[in-house]
Design a protein around this motif. Structure first.
Motif, mmCIF file in Angstrom:
data_model
loop_
_atom_site.group_PDB
_atom_site.id
_atom_site.type_symbol
_atom_site.label_atom_id
_atom_site.label_comp_id
_atom_site.label_asym_id
_atom_site.label_seq_id
_atom_site.Cartn_x
_atom_site.Cartn_y
_atom_site.Cartn_z
ATOM 1 N N LYS A 193 82.668 22.965 75.164
ATOM 2 C CA LYS A 193 83.729 23.389 76.084
ATOM 3 C C LYS A 193 85.108 23.480 75.452
ATOM 4 N N GLU A 194 85.281 23.095 74.181
ATOM 5 C CA GLU A 194 86.619 22.919 73.631
ATOM 6 C C GLU A 194 87.005 23.945 72.564
ATOM 7 N N GLU A 240 81.222 22.352 67.682
ATOM 8 C CA GLU A 240 81.390 23.650 67.022
ATOM 9 C C GLU A 240 82.732 23.771 66.318
ATOM 10 N N ASN A 241 83.777 23.216 66.912
ATOM 11 C CA ASN A 241 85.091 23.305 66.263
ATOM 12 C C ASN A 241 85.071 22.658 64.883
ATOM 13 N N ARG A 242 84.341 21.553 64.755
ATOM 14 C CA ARG A 242 84.294 20.871 63.452
ATOM 15 C C ARG A 242 83.566 21.737 62.422
ATOM 16 N N ILE A 243 82.495 22.398 62.846
ATOM 17 C CA ILE A 243 81.764 23.283 61.933
ATOM 18 C C ILE A 243 82.653 24.446 61.512
ATOM 19 N N LEU A 244 83.310 25.072 62.496
ATOM 20 C CA LEU A 244 84.167 26.221 62.203
ATOM 21 C C LEU A 244 85.355 25.820 61.338
ATOM 22 N N GLY A 482 89.668 13.934 68.119
ATOM 23 C CA GLY A 482 88.231 13.767 68.239
ATOM 24 C C GLY A 482 87.570 13.294 66.964
ATOM 25 N N ASN A 483 88.219 13.516 65.832
ATOM 26 C CA ASN A 483 87.725 13.008 64.536
ATOM 27 C C ASN A 483 88.937 12.604 63.700
#
Length: 574
Positions: A193-194, A240-244, A482-483
């Motif tokens: 969702k982010e 997904e944001n971390r992967i991207l 978040g990280n």
């Protein structure tokens, strides 16, 4: 400002031991990973070795099939497509990646960025009429549009279809567009969702590329722009944001697009570029055009295909950014003076300031500066086109969007999310809004929200600070919401070799149980933090007083020699 040190919870010892054994790390690292949602070997593998194959199927997003079909139809019928986006970093990077992708195989495409001062945020009537007048049959709106009910209705009457790609919180009613892509829709089952605005745009080109039978590797060229949007828009670096972000940063460091390469050179960024470098060096330069002039210049820079041309455009953007910094400093000074002059407001739980001649382009930055000093939900307003328009910023865990929503009866329009929002109202409503907003904040906010918190991962002894430990820590990047970058407490130490740098920064070593640290400690802005000249931090350190610190572990490379350093976030004396 006094910080609260909040120790993150200790995970169940059984789970810590299981994870430590599974991935062969010490319990401190296992506890940190568990606090970041990593509890098993497979989760640790995905965390430390993210893969683009882990990205979700874009067609899981509500209306994605409709969006792709409409774009395919436009291409088949040779209709003109207009890519429309907001004027901030997220919006301009989203426009650049969508326009850049479409133009590789379809010539009838152009882009449009609204003028911050003439049109304001989001989809404007001017933009809709421009599309109709120039015979654009389809508009792809990025990082805006989720509340543009009336503008999309106008577009339909004028024969223009809209695809909305947004990541902001929807209202009760959605625009009557061909497709509304927003994972925050209540009826959208998309697993993550982010996403940023550019992230939603990336999912659309991912779906379109798949539909057209293109190789997925074609999309790699746009990951650098997505990473910039993720960093600058302060979205969580999870899922997904971390992967991207991981792969986008890799591209930024190795094969950036000419526009970003030019910005890196003008920012003197050379290697090991991380999220914070994007936030503080690249992002502000991209933002500057939209803040002071027109964001079209930033898009033109980002879609440049030639480095020499990009360097010329980056030079102009750099000059605008220097002007922006001057506005920022002057208006921030005025804002601090206004707060100081209104002594009763120091007991308030919020800050709402209005001055009709403040520059609209920097009021969001000023709001952030006020939070840094006073730490409470803040709204900075100025006059634009006869209205009071403002930017809102919040403190950790306080939803400023919901607080503003409670004041909707005094507003013409508003939008945003938990930590940042924009709003417009009549100038005569400003005093009433100030009072009502304060009442709402006072009722909603808790005492813990009004003191800045430093979250501490764990306590370390000096002999635990070594390269073996650090080399695992840096594999946890990219860091961000978040990280977060790991923060450690080191207790009951005293200082040696204290040096003051540029009259405000500190450099020192610490001693614990007779052991002197190998890493040097750096405390930025810590040389003089007390009103009593005898109780300044530097004097207390030189006096061998015992203290605790919280710090981040970093690597410093100087003349090809590497060493560990501790970046001190706070000091507390006995």
């Amino acid at each position: 400002m006094e910080y609260v040190w909040k120790q993150k919870p200790k995970a169940d010892q059984v789970i810590i031991d299981q994870l430590s054994k599974a991935i062969n790390v010490n319990p401190t690292l296992s506890n940190m990973l568990i606090n970041r949602g990593v509890e098993s070997f497979s989760e640790a593998k995905n965390y430390f070795r993210p893969s683009l194959t882990q990205l979700h199927d874009p067609f899981l997003m509500k209306d994605m099939a409709e969006a792709v079909d409409r774009i395919q139809q436009a291409i088949a019928n040779e209709e003109k497509i207009l890519v429309y986006g907001d004027y901030d970093v997220d919006g301009t990077t989203a426009v650049a990646l969508m326009f850049g992708f479409l133009r590789t195989f379809y010539p009838l495409v152009d882009f449009y960025i609204p003028d911050r001062y003439k049109e304001g945020y989001g989809i404007s009537e001017n933009g809709v009429r421009f599309a109709a007048d120039q015979d654009f049959k389809l508009v792809i709106a990025l990082d805006c549009g989720i509340k543009a009910i009336e503008k999309v209705d106008l577009a339909k009457r004028l024969g223009v279809d809209f695809i909305i790609c947004d990541h902001h919180t929807p209202g009760e009613q959605l625009p009557d567009a061909v497709a509304v892509l927003d994972a925050k829709r209540k009826d959208c089952d998309y697993p993550y969702k982010e996403l940023s605005g550019a992230g939603v745009g990336f999912k659309l080109i991912q779906a379109l590329a798949g539909k057209r039978g293109m190789d997925n590797s074609i999309l790699d060229a746009y990951l650098d722009l997505v990473a910039v949007s993720i960093a600058a828009d302060i979205v969580p670096i999870t899922g997904e944001n971390r992967i991207l972000a991981y792969y986008g940063l890799d591209r930024i460091n190795n094969t950036p697009c000419p526009g970003l390469k030019a910005l890196m050179l003008s920012s003197k960024l050379e290697k090991d570029i991380g999220i914070s470098d994007v936030v503080f060096k690249i992002g502000p330069r991209i933002n500057a055009s939209g803040r002071l002039e027109h964001a079209k210049a930033s898009v033109e820079l980002l879609i440049s295909t030639d480095l020499e041309a990009a360097m010329e455009r980056a030079k102009v953007v750099d000059e605008v950014n220097a002007t922006r910094r001057n506005f920022d400093e002057n208006i921030t000074k005025e804002a601090f003076e206004m707060i100081a002059a209104q002594e009763e407001s120091l007991d308030w739980n919020s800050t709402v300031l209005f001055k009709d001649d403040w520059h609209k382009g920097v009021i969001g930055i000023v709001a952030s500066r006020c939070i840094e000093k006073y730490y409470r939900p803040t709204i900075i307003l100025t006059e634009s086109n006869g209205k009071a328009t403002g930017s809102a910023r919040s403190v950790v865990d306080f939803n400023i969007y919901e607080a503003i929503e409670e004041c909707a009866d005094l507003l013409d329009q508003f939008g945003g999310h938990m930590y940042a929002a924009g709003l417009t109202l009549s100038v005569e409503n400003v005093p009433a809004f100030q009072e009502k907003f304060e009442a709402v904040v006072k009722r909603r906010i808790k005492a813990m929200h009004l003191r800045p918190v430093i979250e501490v991962d764990d306590e370390l002894l000096l002999d635990q600070i070594n390269y073996k430990f650090y080399n695992i820590l840096r594999q946890m990047a990219p860091f961000g919401p978040g990280n977060p970058e790991p923060v450690f407490r080191i207790s009951n130490v005293y200082a040696e070799d204290v040096i003051v740098l540029k009259d405000k920064h500190l450099r020192f070593k610490i001693v614990q149980d007779g052991q002197v640290t190998t890493p040097v400690c750096l405390g930025f802005g810590m040389a003089d933090r007390a009103k009593d000249p005898d109780l300044t931090t530097v004097n207390m350190l030189q006096g061998k007083m015992r203290f605790d610190i919280v710090a981040e572990m970093r690597e410093n490379v100087f003349r090809d020699k590497s060493s560990l350093q501790l970046y001190v976030k706070d000091i507390k004396f006995d």
